[in-house]
Design a protein around this motif. Structure first.
Motif, PDB file in Angstrom:
ATOM      1  N   UNK B 469      53.477  46.256  45.371  1.00 44.55           N
ATOM      2  CA  UNK B 469      52.430  46.116  46.384  1.00 44.55           C
ATOM      3  C   UNK B 469      51.086  45.819  45.724  1.00 44.55           C
ATOM      4  N   UNK B 470      50.818  46.589  44.675  1.00 45.40           N
ATOM      5  CA  UNK B 470      49.548  46.395  43.980  1.00 45.40           C
ATOM      6  C   UNK B 470      49.502  45.039  43.286  1.00 45.40           C
ATOM      7  N   UNK B 471      50.639  44.637  42.727  1.00 42.84           N
ATOM      8  CA  UNK B 471      50.711  43.343  42.049  1.00 42.84           C
ATOM      9  C   UNK B 471      50.336  42.223  43.017  1.00 42.84           C
ATOM     10  N   UNK B 472      50.961  42.264  44.194  1.00 43.69           N
ATOM     11  CA  UNK B 472      50.698  41.244  45.221  1.00 43.69           C
ATOM     12  C   UNK B 472      49.207  41.177  45.548  1.00 43.69           C
ATOM     13  N   UNK B 473      48.686  42.352  45.824  1.00 41.00           N
ATOM     14  CA  UNK B 473      47.300  42.447  46.282  1.00 41.00           C
ATOM     15  C   UNK B 473      46.328  41.944  45.202  1.00 41.00           C
ATOM     16  N   UNK B 474      46.555  42.447  43.974  1.00 36.81           N
ATOM     17  CA  UNK B 474      45.629  42.100  42.905  1.00 36.81           C
ATOM     18  C   UNK B 474      45.730  40.635  42.508  1.00 36.81           C
ATOM     19  N   UNK B 475      46.944  40.114  42.532  1.00 35.98           N
ATOM     20  CA  UNK B 475      47.139  38.709  42.179  1.00 35.98           C
ATOM     21  C   UNK B 475      46.398  37.819  43.170  1.00 35.98           C
ATOM     22  N   UNK B 476      46.579  38.129  44.489  1.00 32.29           N
ATOM     23  CA  UNK B 476      45.938  37.315  45.532  1.00 32.29           C
ATOM     24  C   UNK B 476      44.421  37.361  45.388  1.00 32.29           C
ATOM     25  N   UNK B 477      43.921  38.574  45.149  1.00 33.87           N
ATOM     26  CA  UNK B 477      42.474  38.717  45.001  1.00 33.87           C
ATOM     27  C   UNK B 477      41.950  37.880  43.834  1.00 33.87           C
ATOM     28  N   UNK B 478      42.730  37.931  42.745  1.00 36.41           N
ATOM     29  CA  UNK B 478      42.321  37.221  41.535  1.00 36.41           C
ATOM     30  C   UNK B 478      42.322  35.698  41.763  1.00 36.41           C
TER      31      UNK B 478
END
Ligand SMILES: [Zn+2]
Lengths: 95, 480
Positions: B469-478
């Motif tokens: 979940x965190x991977x998805x979120x952080x990747x998109x933000x980046x």
């Protein structure tokens, strides 16, 4: 129906009885008496009679499902003519 | 070459789960010590009389209702006479013309096709003893030892109509029947141990013919695999005989599992002549409506009903549900697991996948499976909550097979705990972006699928441990 020597030998074979040749006539006489009586019964009119398999007015003689200790192996085999591995020893069963 | 239609009917003997034998009070439990569950009654000694165990009738009614039979009110017992040392009375108590159940059916499904197989009758009878031969086989033995522990144990024989047209249909029928007998708890259905035995009547006829061919009875089928192989072998053998211009004779053959062939059983008595007649030692059994209706009301949930329930209650696909209900133990395992599992389909996936594969591999049934339903449910939940990737879940499962431990504890022990540290994850994210400029460009050009690839790369870098979940979120933000 007339019981012949062939039929008598077939009955003897099925019931594991040996009929000595000298006694065949006597056996045939006995068998035929039984069959003659059956023939007599066949003459009765049973058109409206329900088949009877048990003549007394008793039914549903049950016991509850409770296991009770039987006899020991020693007692079970006491009168066996021969014993094999805790079993009743019997001769070859297949020819 | 002529095309043939195969015609199959099955005769199934099921040992009933009564505590005592059918007509005497000896224990019906299995024991390895010969002639220790015996009494003058089942040893056929003079002066003894049979008395029927009421539970036998109860079980027969239950089995009959479960396969949609009509229960017959008037029952009597007959003597089937034969000379063989497995019964010391020289007759078997059985039911000839007044069986307890008539006209039932079992529905089967083969390759998605529904078919109804008729159940001709069910009758009550007694089992025979066991012969232990002195030689390797019956025909090379000079003598045998007879053990009467099993003699007199209650059986029902379930006879089907000749409605099956392939080995697969026969297998499906037997599987469904076995499940029904398990669910109704009348038989423990252990084919290898002989508490459920199957004989098959097999014949072939030219396609389109209406008259059945010569019927061959095959005995000694003690597994589903043996049933299928024996039928396939026998059909081929019969075809070859007919194609060679030969004629088939009605006979009984035995299945030789080691060699994969059926063998003729030479019978000394020319024709079967059992000289049936009513057993006057036993009074008739009359079953009234109240008895039948009470048993009907007490019937447990049957496999077909359970399948429908699993589909409705948990939204399982028909295929999943049908496999899960095929044995009572599997169905119970599932029901136990979904009590705490947050994903019923997830439980089903494990049962049909890795669990079944493991059981098959080990040659054990699910009742011997070490992993508890609660722990499997926990594993499903850890995956569902994103704590474990499916890959890591398999790793944990492998550990659970060694010892039935809580998967949560195993995750800690194996250091598989998810990485939820932002700094650590960010490092993986940045690396992945730097190493895959093409995917980044694709994503920016509107190809949403590219993100999946990048997530995969990040998970790989974290050895599957990064919080997805965190991977998805952080990747998109980046990438924004
Ligand atoms: Zn007994």
């Amino acid at each position: 129906m007339k019981v012949t020597a062939d039929i008598a030998l077939r009955i003897a074979d099925l019931t594991k009885v040996i009929i000595p040749e000298a006694e065949m006539d006597a056996y045939l006489e006995h068998y035929n008496k039984v069959f003659d009586y059956a023939d007599e019964l066949q003459k009765l009119d049973t058109e409206n009679v329900e088949p009877t398999t048990y003549i007394l007015p008793i039914y549903n003689a049950f016991r509850e499902d409770v296991a009770v200790e039987g006899v020991t192996q020693e007692v079970a085999l006491k009168d066996a003519p021969a014993v094999y591995n805790g079993g009743f020893k019997v001769p070859r069963v297949m020819e | 070459m002529t095309k043939y239609t195969t015609v199959i009917g099955l005769e199934v003997h099921a040992e009933l789960k009564t505590k005592s034998k059918a007509f005497c009070t000896c224990s019906a439990e299995f024991t390895n010590v010969p002639n220790t569950h015996v009494c003058p009654g089942c040893l056929g000694l003079p002066g003894t009389l049979p008395v029927l165990n009421k539970q036998v009738v109860e079980f027969a009614i239950r089995a009959g209702l479960a396969v949609n039979c009509e229960i017959q009110k008037y029952n009597k017992f007959d003597r089937k006479s034969y000379f063989y040392p497995d019964l010391c009375t020289n007759y078997q108590i059985s039911q000839l013309d007044k069986p307890i159940c008539l006209a039932g059916h079992i529905d089967i499904n083969v390759d998605g096709e529904e078919k109804r197989i008729g159940v001709t009758r069910i009758h009550m009878e007694q089992d025979a003893g066991k012969l232990v031969h002195s030689g390797a086989t019956i025909s090379t033995s000079d003598y045998s030892g007879v053990d009467y522990n099993r003699a007199g144990v209650a059986l029902i024989e379930i006879v089907s109509e000749p409605d099956m047209r392939s080995a697969e249909e026969a297998r499906a029928y037997l599987e469904n029947l076995k499940a029904i007998l398990e669910y109704t708890d009348v038989c423990d259905c252990k084919m290898q141990e002989g508490s459920l035995r199957c004989d098959a009547n097999v014949s072939i006829m030219p396609e389109g013919a209406t008259e059945f061919g010569t019927r061959i009875e095959i005995k000694n089928l003690n597994s589903f695999r043996a049933l299928v192989r024996a039928i396939d072998y026998e059909v081929q053998r019969q075809k070859e005989v007919l194609e060679d211009g030969g004629r088939l004779i009605q006979e009984t053959r035995t299945w030789d599992d080691a060699n994969g062939v059926t063998l003729s059983m030479r019978n000394k008595e020319t024709a079967e002549d059992y000289r049936y007649f009513p057993d006057a030692d036993l009074v008739p059994v009359i079953i009234d409506d109240a008895w039948i209706e009470r048993v009907r009301a007490e019937l447990p949930e049957l496999p077909a009903q359970r399948q429908a329930r699993l589909m409705e209650q948990f939204g399982l696909p028909k295929y999943d549900a049908s496999i899960i209900v095929s044995t009572k133990a599997m169905a119970e395992y599932f029901d136990e697991a979904v009590k705490t599992a947050k994903d019923a389909k997830g439980v089903s996936n494990w049962l049909l996948g890795d669990v079944s594969a493991y059981l098959n591999n080990e040659g054990i049934s699910i009742s011997e499976f070490k992993v508890s339903p609660a722990n499997l449910a926990e594993l499903v939940n850890l995956t569902k909550e994103g704590v474990l990737s499916s890959k890591l879940a398999k790793k944990v499962f492998t550990e659970m097979l060694k010892e039935d431990k809580s998967p949560k504890a195993l995750v800690k022990e194996l250091g598989l705990e998810q990485v939820s540290d932002e700094g650590a994850i960010m490092q993986f994210v940045e690396e992945a972006i730097a190493e895959n400029p093409q995917s980044v460009a694709d994503f920016k050009a509107g190809k949403d699928r590219a993100i999946g690839f990048l997530v995969g790369q990040i998970m790989k870098k974290s050895k599957g441990k990064a919080n997805p979940g965190m991977v998805q979120k952080m990747l998109k933000e980046k990438l924004q």
